[in-house]
Write a protein that holds these residues in place. Structure first.
Motif, PDB file in Angstrom:
ATOM      1  N   MET A   1       1.740  -5.912   3.413  1.00  0.00           N
ATOM      2  CA  MET A   1       2.816  -5.966   2.447  1.00  0.00           C
ATOM      3  C   MET A   1       3.519  -4.689   2.355  1.00  0.00           C
ATOM      4  SD  MET A   1       0.422  -5.878  -1.122  1.00  0.00           S
ATOM      5  CE  MET A   1      -0.548  -6.835  -0.674  1.00  0.00           C
ATOM      6  N   ARG A   2       4.604  -4.653   1.831  1.00  0.00           N
ATOM      7  CA  ARG A   2       5.653  -3.433   1.727  1.00  0.00           C
ATOM      8  C   ARG A   2       5.295  -2.595   0.431  1.00  0.00           C
ATOM      9  NH1 ARG A   2       9.638  -6.145   4.893  1.00  0.00           N
ATOM     10  NH2 ARG A   2       8.282  -5.969   6.838  1.00  0.00           N
ATOM     11  N   ILE A   3       5.858  -1.293   0.483  1.00  0.00           N
ATOM     12  CA  ILE A   3       5.543  -0.380  -0.538  1.00  0.00           C
ATOM     13  C   ILE A   3       5.428  -0.739  -2.079  1.00  0.00           C
ATOM     14  CG2 ILE A   3       7.771   0.759  -0.203  1.00  0.00           C
ATOM     15  CD1 ILE A   3       5.982   3.367  -0.670  1.00  0.00           C
ATOM     16  N   ARG A  40      -2.406  -2.880   4.087  1.00  0.00           N
ATOM     17  CA  ARG A  40      -3.218  -4.058   4.148  1.00  0.00           C
ATOM     18  C   ARG A  40      -4.101  -3.996   2.737  1.00  0.00           C
ATOM     19  NH1 ARG A  40      -5.492  -0.891   9.054  1.00  0.00           N
ATOM     20  NH2 ARG A  40      -6.216   0.205   7.221  1.00  0.00           N
ATOM     21  N   PRO A  41      -4.880  -4.989   2.708  1.00  0.00           N
ATOM     22  CA  PRO A  41      -5.462  -5.303   1.432  1.00  0.00           C
ATOM     23  C   PRO A  41      -6.467  -4.084   1.194  1.00  0.00           C
ATOM     24  CG  PRO A  41      -5.573  -7.450   2.564  1.00  0.00           C
ATOM     25  CD  PRO A  41      -4.912  -6.486   3.548  1.00  0.00           C
ATOM     26  N   ALA A  45      -6.805  -1.707  -1.966  1.00  0.00           N
ATOM     27  CA  ALA A  45      -8.045  -1.625  -2.905  1.00  0.00           C
ATOM     28  C   ALA A  45      -8.545  -0.119  -2.971  1.00  0.00           C
ATOM     29  CB  ALA A  45      -9.288  -2.330  -2.117  1.00  0.00           C
ATOM     30  N   ARG A  46      -8.385   0.718  -2.314  1.00  0.00           N
ATOM     31  CA  ARG A  46      -8.124   2.250  -2.188  1.00  0.00           C
ATOM     32  C   ARG A  46      -7.244   2.672  -3.265  1.00  0.00           C
ATOM     33  NH1 ARG A  46     -10.076   6.256   1.928  1.00  0.00           N
ATOM     34  NH2 ARG A  46      -9.057   8.270   1.274  1.00  0.00           N
TER      35      ARG A  46
END
Length: 124
Positions: A1-3, A40-41, A45-46
């Motif tokens: 996904m993009r920024i 990435r997912p 999450a981080r």
């Protein structure tokens, strides 16, 4: 996904996301063929963990000292600092310092409140 999508998913701005990268809280993401960041997912999450910790009173500098262990917080509830299950160097020192600063600030604000109440209302 993009920024922009990653930032929205984590509840921050693209500018904040870039800052976290620059400060070493978030590893540089993969890039698309055209050079755009591709998150990435796990990275989102981080980002959520970073936002939560910053919202809890930690500073970016606090988190920099824990950056190599932030991924552990995305894997479920961590063991309590100081418990036998906590990994060595799990951040107990950073947490202890932050708690001490919060305690000092609470004590300062309590004194300030008591002084104001005494002056205005004559409370003891």
């Amino acid at each position: 996904m993009r920024i922009g999508e990653a930032a929205a998913a984590a509840g921050c701005t693209p500018r904040a996301l870039r800052l976290y990268e620059q400060r070493g809280l978030l590893p540089p993401p993969a890039r698309t063929a055209s050079g755009q960041r591709d998150y990435r997912p796990a990275e989102v999450a981080r980002l959520r963990v970073i936002r939560e910790l910053l919202g809890s009173g930690f500073t970016i500098e606090d988190l920099r000292s824990l950056a190599d262990r932030l991924h552990l917080l995305t894997e479920g509830p961590p063991p309590r600092c100081g418990s036998p299950d906590a990994p060595a160097g799990s951040g107990a020192g950073v947490v202890g310092r932050r708690l001490a600063l919060l305690d000092a600030e609470i004590a300062r604000l309590t004194r300030l409140r008591e002084e104001l109440a005494r002056r205005v209302y004559g409370e003891p």
